[in-house]
Design a protein around this motif. Structure first.
Motif, PDB file in Angstrom:
ATOM      1  N   SER A 145       0.830  -1.210   0.000  1.00 15.88           N
ATOM      2  CA  SER A 145       0.000   0.000   0.000  1.00 15.88           C
ATOM      3  C   SER A 145       0.859   1.251   0.000  1.00 15.88           C
ATOM      4  O   SER A 145       0.553   2.236  -0.686  1.00 15.88           O
ATOM      5  CB  SER A 145      -0.926  -0.012   1.222  1.00 15.88           C
ATOM      6  N   TYR A 146       1.952   1.231   0.759  1.00 18.33           N
ATOM      7  CA  TYR A 146       2.870   2.375   0.771  1.00 18.33           C
ATOM      8  C   TYR A 146       3.503   2.558  -0.610  1.00 18.33           C
ATOM      9  O   TYR A 146       3.654   3.689  -1.088  1.00 18.33           O
ATOM     10  CB  TYR A 146       3.962   2.160   1.824  1.00 18.33           C
ATOM     11  N   GLN A 147       3.881   1.471  -1.228  1.00 12.90           N
ATOM     12  CA  GLN A 147       4.465   1.543  -2.567  1.00 12.90           C
ATOM     13  C   GLN A 147       3.479   2.143  -3.558  1.00 12.90           C
ATOM     14  O   GLN A 147       3.828   3.024  -4.354  1.00 12.90           O
ATOM     15  CB  GLN A 147       4.882   0.142  -3.013  1.00 12.90           C
ATOM     16  N   GLN A 148       2.236   1.659  -3.505  1.00  8.30           N
ATOM     17  CA  GLN A 148       1.213   2.146  -4.419  1.00  8.30           C
ATOM     18  C   GLN A 148       0.919   3.621  -4.188  1.00  8.30           C
ATOM     19  O   GLN A 148       0.763   4.397  -5.133  1.00  8.30           O
ATOM     20  CB  GLN A 148      -0.071   1.327  -4.245  1.00  8.30           C
ATOM     21  N   PHE A 149       0.866   4.020  -2.927  1.00  4.37           N
ATOM     22  CA  PHE A 149       0.598   5.422  -2.612  1.00  4.37           C
ATOM     23  C   PHE A 149       1.706   6.307  -3.178  1.00  4.37           C
ATOM     24  O   PHE A 149       1.439   7.361  -3.756  1.00  4.37           O
ATOM     25  CB  PHE A 149       0.484   5.620  -1.099  1.00  4.37           C
ATOM     26  N   ASN A 150       2.942   5.882  -3.036  1.00  3.85           N
ATOM     27  CA  ASN A 150       4.059   6.683  -3.528  1.00  3.85           C
ATOM     28  C   ASN A 150       4.055   6.770  -5.050  1.00  3.85           C
ATOM     29  O   ASN A 150       4.406   7.806  -5.619  1.00  3.85           O
ATOM     30  CB  ASN A 150       5.394   6.109  -3.053  1.00  3.85           C
ATOM     31  N   GLN A 151       3.634   5.703  -5.714  1.00  3.82           N
ATOM     32  CA  GLN A 151       3.557   5.735  -7.173  1.00  3.82           C
ATOM     33  C   GLN A 151       2.455   6.678  -7.650  1.00  3.82           C
ATOM     34  O   GLN A 151       2.600   7.382  -8.646  1.00  3.82           O
ATOM     35  CB  GLN A 151       3.312   4.320  -7.704  1.00  3.82           C
ATOM     36  N   GLY A 158       7.242   9.674  -0.346  1.00  2.87           N
ATOM     37  CA  GLY A 158       7.146   8.487   0.500  1.00  2.87           C
ATOM     38  C   GLY A 158       6.438   8.738   1.817  1.00  2.87           C
ATOM     39  O   GLY A 158       6.037   7.794   2.498  1.00  2.87           O
ATOM     40  N   TYR A 159       6.277  10.005   2.205  1.00  2.00           N
ATOM     41  CA  TYR A 159       5.611  10.331   3.469  1.00  2.00           C
ATOM     42  C   TYR A 159       4.101  10.271   3.307  1.00  2.00           C
ATOM     43  O   TYR A 159       3.573  10.240   2.191  1.00  2.00           O
ATOM     44  CB  TYR A 159       6.059  11.703   3.961  1.00  2.00           C
ATOM     45  N   LEU A 160       3.398  10.282   4.439  1.00  2.00           N
ATOM     46  CA  LEU A 160       1.948  10.183   4.418  1.00  2.00           C
ATOM     47  C   LEU A 160       1.302  11.464   4.923  1.00  2.00           C
ATOM     48  O   LEU A 160       1.624  11.943   6.009  1.00  2.00           O
ATOM     49  CB  LEU A 160       1.470   9.025   5.301  1.00  2.00           C
ATOM     50  N   PRO A 161       0.335  12.007   4.164  1.00  2.00           N
ATOM     51  CA  PRO A 161      -0.538  13.038   4.718  1.00  2.00           C
ATOM     52  C   PRO A 161      -1.637  12.318   5.497  1.00  2.00           C
ATOM     53  O   PRO A 161      -1.539  11.116   5.748  1.00  2.00           O
ATOM     54  CB  PRO A 161      -1.107  13.689   3.453  1.00  2.00           C
ATOM     55  N   TRP A 162      -2.679  13.013   5.913  1.00  5.56           N
ATOM     56  CA  TRP A 162      -3.864  12.304   6.372  1.00  5.56           C
ATOM     57  C   TRP A 162      -4.462  11.617   5.157  1.00  5.56           C
ATOM     58  O   TRP A 162      -4.462  12.175   4.049  1.00  5.56           O
ATOM     59  CB  TRP A 162      -4.850  13.276   7.034  1.00  5.56           C
ATOM     60  N   ILE A 163      -4.914  10.401   5.347  1.00  5.51           N
ATOM     61  CA  ILE A 163      -5.287   9.550   4.221  1.00  5.51           C
ATOM     62  C   ILE A 163      -6.651   8.913   4.439  1.00  5.51           C
ATOM     63  O   ILE A 163      -7.131   8.781   5.561  1.00  5.51           O
ATOM     64  CB  ILE A 163      -4.234   8.440   4.002  1.00  5.51           C
ATOM     65  N   LYS A 164      -7.265   8.496   3.317  1.00  8.22           N
ATOM     66  CA  LYS A 164      -8.487   7.691   3.347  1.00  8.22           C
ATOM     67  C   LYS A 164      -8.074   6.247   3.077  1.00  8.22           C
ATOM     68  O   LYS A 164      -7.423   5.966   2.077  1.00  8.22           O
ATOM     69  CB  LYS A 164      -9.462   8.164   2.277  1.00  8.22           C
ATOM     70  N   THR A 165      -8.478   5.347   3.971  1.00 10.28           N
ATOM     71  CA  THR A 165      -7.970   3.974   3.896  1.00 10.28           C
ATOM     72  C   THR A 165      -9.071   2.928   3.707  1.00 10.28           C
ATOM     73  O   THR A 165      -8.825   1.741   3.849  1.00 10.28           O
ATOM     74  CB  THR A 165      -7.174   3.641   5.168  1.00 10.28           C
ATOM     75  N   ILE A 242       3.108  21.439  -0.728  1.00  9.24           N
ATOM     76  CA  ILE A 242       3.711  20.803  -1.895  1.00  9.24           C
ATOM     77  C   ILE A 242       3.196  21.490  -3.151  1.00  9.24           C
ATOM     78  O   ILE A 242       1.984  21.729  -3.285  1.00  9.24           O
ATOM     79  CB  ILE A 242       3.370  19.295  -1.932  1.00  9.24           C
ATOM     80  N   GLY A 243       4.090  21.789  -4.073  1.00  4.78           N
ATOM     81  CA  GLY A 243       3.658  22.438  -5.303  1.00  4.78           C
ATOM     82  C   GLY A 243       2.659  21.607  -6.076  1.00  4.78           C
ATOM     83  O   GLY A 243       1.615  22.097  -6.503  1.00  4.78           O
ATOM     84  N   ASP A 244       2.958  20.333  -6.253  1.00  3.01           N
ATOM     85  CA  ASP A 244       2.065  19.437  -7.002  1.00  3.01           C
ATOM     86  C   ASP A 244       2.320  18.010  -6.532  1.00  3.01           C
ATOM     87  O   ASP A 244       3.371  17.436  -6.799  1.00  3.01           O
ATOM     88  CB  ASP A 244       2.328  19.558  -8.507  1.00  3.01           C
ATOM     89  N   GLN A 245       1.355  17.425  -5.833  1.00  4.16           N
ATOM     90  CA  GLN A 245       1.548  16.089  -5.262  1.00  4.16           C
ATOM     91  C   GLN A 245       1.714  15.003  -6.317  1.00  4.16           C
ATOM     92  O   GLN A 245       2.180  13.905  -6.023  1.00  4.16           O
ATOM     93  CB  GLN A 245       0.384  15.727  -4.354  1.00  4.16           C
TER      94      GLN A 245
END
Length: 528
Positions: A145-151, A158-165, A242-245
């Protein structure tokens, strides 16, 4: 960035760790009553602490269920779940999370993988020896899941904001597009650091591969840390804009800047990120020294002296909320004598202040009560602590929470759990998923909610945090002595070597949450 791809199965993950299936006193395992708190007196807790822990872990572990605490499909945490006001059964899921909740989840798994019987009691009470494999299997799913989020969102580095899971693919939570917090991610990186150590202690190839996969993630966020959060002159962004996530970190059109002039310069939880930059951030040595210079203004001495108790020398808090002690579960601060003594003094002040103010519990930032008419949480209480030894004086003291006791547990499990028990014996303060979020001190309302913050902080504290794993890995990485040097230097310059109040005992609760007419949850009533 590419990560290692691997596949783990429960069978493949079974290690040589041998966990007893009995209670600490050797008796046959049993399932305690859901409302077990009422079956224990304060003196019982003090005299048979290990047995009380065994009961606590069994019921707090009921929180660790798919669609309550986490999403089994993607391995990610949920913030928690609201409860039906009458029955106590789960209702509305909080389908969002943050790096801080992820940190608690991973710390718990790290200790399970390392062979902790207590972590196993929480995770797999029916089969303690299966806990390492179970925890590692979730860590494998989580890594994907971390890999997919970063892609999908490379701008977060690689860091996490608040997220919907709640969906298989993790997304950015409302209000967190193009912004990322430093504090929560500081908690996360050291949890992962500890878990890698736990995984590498196993000889099974699949454990080693999983450790490699997480090490690749950690190496990547180390490479992006300074680029995203550091803006020079010792300043670290509390929240980075962030300029553009959707753009990679080093794209020519990508930008990073502090969202405001609030910096991560506190000596509390935020310090986890400072230490990460110190040891792993890609920045000049002179800038690393500036990190500590910039932070010094907020490491201050205070003295607790109320109701005939004191003076007690403590580190001044922001609110002096228990939440501020989070970093002590992750980094081996207690290895430095003056720091251990100073933080123990803080727990003298915390426990005795509640006695002086005739409070039945301890204070921490927590969700406020539920409005039973609308089934909504009234709000979140950040300012909850001890004003006399805090920089922020305007505070709210009508609500206490069981997790307020976890810093005490780190020093004295018996006294800490005496406070924990004193809060959970209030009406509705135990439910089918363990302890309830919080209670008003007048007993008129509770927060019908279960969350990682208000439950698993206590559990992780009972496991000793992950400082044992972090310490060993720091030594392997050659950074342990530097950690001790910095920690000692920064504290001695403010506190010296002499502290007032070290002869004062931790205080035990004297008041109780009154019976104001609430009825216990019907699915968790007393059984005598």
């Amino acid at each position: 960035m590419k990560f290692l791809s691997l596949s783990l199965t429960g069978a493949a993950l079974v290690s040589g760790a041998s966990l007893k299936e009995a209670r600490p006193n050797g008796k046959t395992p049993r399932a305690p009553s859901c409302r077990f708190g009422l079956q224990w007196s304060q003196q019982d807790v003090l005299e048979r602490t290990d047995d009380f822990i065994w009961d606590l872990l069994y019921w707090e572990g009921k929180f660790h269920q798919n669609d309550v605490a986490y999403n089994a499909e993607n391995g990610m945490s949920y913030d928690g779940t609201q409860l039906d006001w009458e029955t106590g059964e789960r209702t509305r899921k909080h389908d969002f999370s943050a790096a801080s909740k992820e940190a608690l989840q991973i710390m718990l798994y790290a200790q399970a993988i390392a062979g902790s019987e207590e972590a196993a009691r929480f995770l797999t009470p029916g089969n303690l020896s299966s806990a390492p494999a179970f925890a590692a299997s979730i860590m494998e799913t989580k890594l994907k899941s971390y890999q997919q989020f970063n892609q999908t969102y490379p701008g977060f580095g690689g860091y996490l904001p608040w997220i919907k899971t709640n969906e298989a693919q993790v997304t950015v939570a409302d209000g967190w597009n193009d912004r990322v917090p430093g504090l929560d991610n500081g908690e996360l990186v050291w949890a992962v650091y500890a878990c890698i150590e736990a995984l590498q202690r196993h000889f099974a190839p699949n454990f080693q591969k999983l450790a490699t996969g997480w090490q690749e993630w950690l190496d990547y966020v180390a490479s992006t840390a300074a680029e995203i959060f550091y803006i020079g002159k010792g300043r670290v962004c509390a929240v980075t804009a962030i300029g553009d996530q959707s753009l990679p970190v080093w794209h020519s059109n990508q930008t990073y800047d502090c969202e405001s002039e609030f910096y991560l310069d506190d000596p509390y939880e935020g310090e986890t990120f400072t230490y990460f930059l110190e040891f792993f951030g890609k920045m000049p040595k002179k800038d690393k020294h500036k990190l500590w210079e910039y932070k010094r203004a907020k490491l201050e001495k205070a003295e607790y002296n109320q109701g005939g108790i004191g003076p007690i020398t403590v580190r001044k808090g922001y609110w002096f909320s228990s939440h501020e002690i989070w970093n002590q579960m992750e980094l081996p601060y207690y290895d430095v004598d003056i720091v251990r003594r100073l933080f123990l003094n803080g727990e003298r002040a915390r426990t005795c202040n509640s006695v002086v103010t005739k409070s039945p519990g301890l204070y921490a930032s927590v969700n406020n009560s539920t409005d039973p008419e609308t089934d909504t949480i009234i709000g979140y209480i950040s300012p909850a602590g001890i004003p006399s030894i805090a920089s922020q004086k305007d505070q709210y003291h009508d609500v206490v929470t069981p997790y307020g006791a976890y810093p005490v547990v780190l020093f004295d499990k018996a006294v800490g759990l005496a406070w924990w028990r004193n809060m959970v014996i209030g009406k509705k303060m135990q439910n089918p998923y363990g302890s309830t979020e919080s209670t008003q001190i007048d007993g008129k309302l509770v927060s019908a909610l279960v969350t990682w913050d208000s439950k698993v902080t206590t559990v992780v504290a009972l496991l000793g945090g992950v400082t044992d794993l972090v310490r060993d890995r720091m030594r392997s990485d050659g950074i342990y002595e530097r950690f001790v040097e910095i920690t000692k230097r920064e504290h001695v310059r403010v506190f010296g070597h002499h502290l007032k109040g070290e002869d004062i005992d931790l205080c035990l609760p004297e008041e109780q949450v009154p019976d104001a007419g609430l009825e216990d949850f019907t699915s968790c009533e007393a059984q005598f």
